[in-house]
Enzyme design. Structure first.
Site, PDB file in Angstrom:
ATOM      1  CG  ASN A 172      -7.912 -19.360  14.108  1.00 18.61           C
ATOM      2  OD1 ASN A 172      -8.101 -20.174  14.278  1.00 18.61           O
ATOM      3  ND2 ASN A 172      -7.966 -18.713  12.957  1.00 18.61           N
ATOM      4  NE  ARG A 189     -14.546 -16.225  -0.970  1.00 21.93           N
ATOM      5  CZ  ARG A 189     -15.292 -17.409  -0.290  1.00 21.93           C
ATOM      6  NH1 ARG A 189     -15.215 -18.760   0.170  1.00 21.93           N
ATOM      7  NH2 ARG A 189     -16.797 -17.584  -1.988  1.00 21.93           N
ATOM      8  CG  ASP A 287     -14.171 -22.742  -6.483  1.00 22.09           C
ATOM      9  OD1 ASP A 287     -14.380 -23.916  -6.278  1.00 22.09           O
ATOM     10  OD2 ASP A 287     -14.735 -22.353  -6.226  1.00 22.09           O
TER      11      ASP A 287
END
Length: 488
Positions: A172, A189, A287
């Site tokens: 992945n 994260r 963010d």
């Protein structure tokens, strides 16, 4: 338009006036963010900071700061051509047998592209020209951006994280932000539903207490980077999709310290492990919502090896209130999503993720309505068909006479075709982005669907309004005399 590696892409961008080299000393602490932010908002070029203050490694920023450069990274000349990428993905997600010889012959180009899918492992790779291990590893020597004044520490933003679960054949690839914790420590994260986190959870069950191998590639080629953020089918690896985009097999090399394959042409590779149970508080960080997020605990990766090319380039970005690079990527990838959704829901005419909606939190759909309740079916389909939309909080469904990309049109439909009580669907206790502090519980919140379509019998007992429109003959007559009136 194919690129062997990131440097090929940089060269082409520079030739086309899409890249600016900055020789003046610029500080990775805040200054790069401000410069990149202003450049992106002005639809400016990619930036190569050749003289980062305190470092001897150049920083590449704003690489995907326009939809055009995203399309170029996918091997296309224009954003509109990304629809063809979406059609290819839709075919690979749900292939259909040809209905005859002619259709079979027409699919030959697709199958030729499929031949480029398997990754090609090489023994010697540019990303391993320099090998550092043990005490030689020092992440503080990388010009990692400290993006915002309230950020906890420098943050790796374009790390292509490679993982593998104990039950899966394929690897992945995912992009997760990584907080610098020390010379050889970063915080990974990844949210619990993401591929890397799922692989790690399965590993912990199968190998309790054992270190979990992880590799992180920085500065991969554009096709591989974009393959990691595109909705590829679960049966298709990101390396395979990158091969389709590039038109040649993705070259990979085995990591020095584990069996994970990393992009052979990457600029920098971090190798190491996550020890189950080793966690650290991550954040706060500014963010893509435009706010600082909450602090939460995430796994810690210990970096045992760092390999890189000679004279490496560090690829970086920032996230903030839209527009930022994730928002621009969303605008471009929007064109990839449309054919995939249309494959499952042919009634969909257009699908739009407005960038001011933080890339994915709001979706506007236009459709050819065919029966009462049809809009609600489409809402549910958007939320459930692709995992990319599980965090979409608002879905607005309109008829096909509305332009999904024109707010004036959409607002008119909402205010004239909706009754708030009848046409609003609320769903509670659904997965929500952990960065969404507006939800009552971290990671769990509600969704709203808005049916802004014309209502059919069965949905209303009233006579429905007919839109006002001038007849064509009058329009034509006025067209003929308009210039002579000299009004404007």
């Amino acid at each position: 338009m194919k690129y062997k590696d990131l440097r090929d892409f940089i060269d082409l961008l520079e030739k086309r006036g899409e890249l600016k080299r900055i020789t003046q000393e610029i500080d990775p602490y805040l200054e790069m963010t401000e410069i990149a932010d202003r450049t992106l908002r002005a639809k400016g070029p990619a930036l190569l900071f050749e003289n980062p203050k305190g470092y001897d490694i150049p920083v590449l920023a704003n690489l995907f700061g326009t939809p055009k450069r995203v399309a170029m990274g996918m091997g296309q000349e224009d954003v509109s051509e990304l629809r063809e990428v979406g059609k290819l993905l839709a075919f690979l997600k749900e292939p259909e047998p040809p209905k005859g010889i002619k259709e079979a012959l027409g699919q030959i180009p697709v199958y030729k592209q499929v031949l480029n899918m398997p990754a090609k492992e090489v023994k010697k790779a540019p990303c391993q020209e320099v090998i550092l291990q043990g005490d030689e590893v020092d992440l503080t020597k990388l010009p990692i951006q400290h993006c915002w004044p309230g950020d906890a520490a420098p943050l790796i933003t374009w790390g292509l994280t490679v993982t593998k679960g104990p039950y899966k054949k394929r690897q992945n690839l995912g992009i997760y932000r990584q907080q610098l914790l020390g010379k050889n420590k970063i915080i990974m994260r990844w949210l619990s539903h993401r591929g890397g986190a799922l692989d790690f959870q399965e590993w912990c069950k199968e190998n309790p207490g054992q270190p979990y191998p992880v590799s992180v590639a920085l500065g991969a080629d554009p096709a591989t980077i974009l393959g990691a953020v595109t909705p590829v089918p679960d049966t298709l690896s990101e390396y395979a999709f990158a091969g389709l985009l590039r038109g040649s097999k993705t070259e990979v090399v085995k990591s020095i310290s584990n069996d994970l394959q990393v992009p052979a042409s990457a600029e920098i590779v971090l190798e190491g492990y996550i020890m189950p149970g080793e966690m650290a508080p991550e954040g706060p960080y500014g963010d893509h919502t435009g706010y600082y997020n909450e602090v939460d605990d995430f796994p810690v990766m210990t970096v045992t090896h760092m390999t890189h090319r000679k004279n490496p380039i560090y690829h970086s970005t920032f996230t903030g209130r839209p527009p930022d690079e994730p928002a621009i990527l969303g605008v471009a990838l929007n064109e990839v999503f449309v054919p995939i959704l249309q494959k499952q829901f042919p009634e969909i005419v257009d699908f739009y993720l407005p960038p001011e909606g933080c890339s994915y939190r709001m979706a506007i759909v236009t459709m050819k309505k065919q029966y009462p309740g049809h809009a609600k079916r489409v809402m549910m389909g958007v939320w459930s068909y692709l995992r990319q939309f599980m965090y979409t909080k608002f879905v607005i469904v309109c008829d096909d006479d509305i332009n999904a990309r024109d707010w004036e049109d959409v607002i008119w439909a909402i205010t004239t075709r909706m009754d708030p009580a009848r046409d609003t669907t609320l769903i509670e206790n659904t997965p929500i982005d952990y960065l969404d502090f507006a939800s009552p519980v971290s990671g769990l919140g509600s969704k709203m669907g808005m049916d802004a379509t014309n209502k059919w019998p069965g949905e209303t007992n009233r006579e429905w309004g007919e839109p006002i429109e001038m007849d064509k003959a009058t329009k034509d007559r006025v067209d003929d005399i308009w210039q002579s009136l000299n009004i404007l």
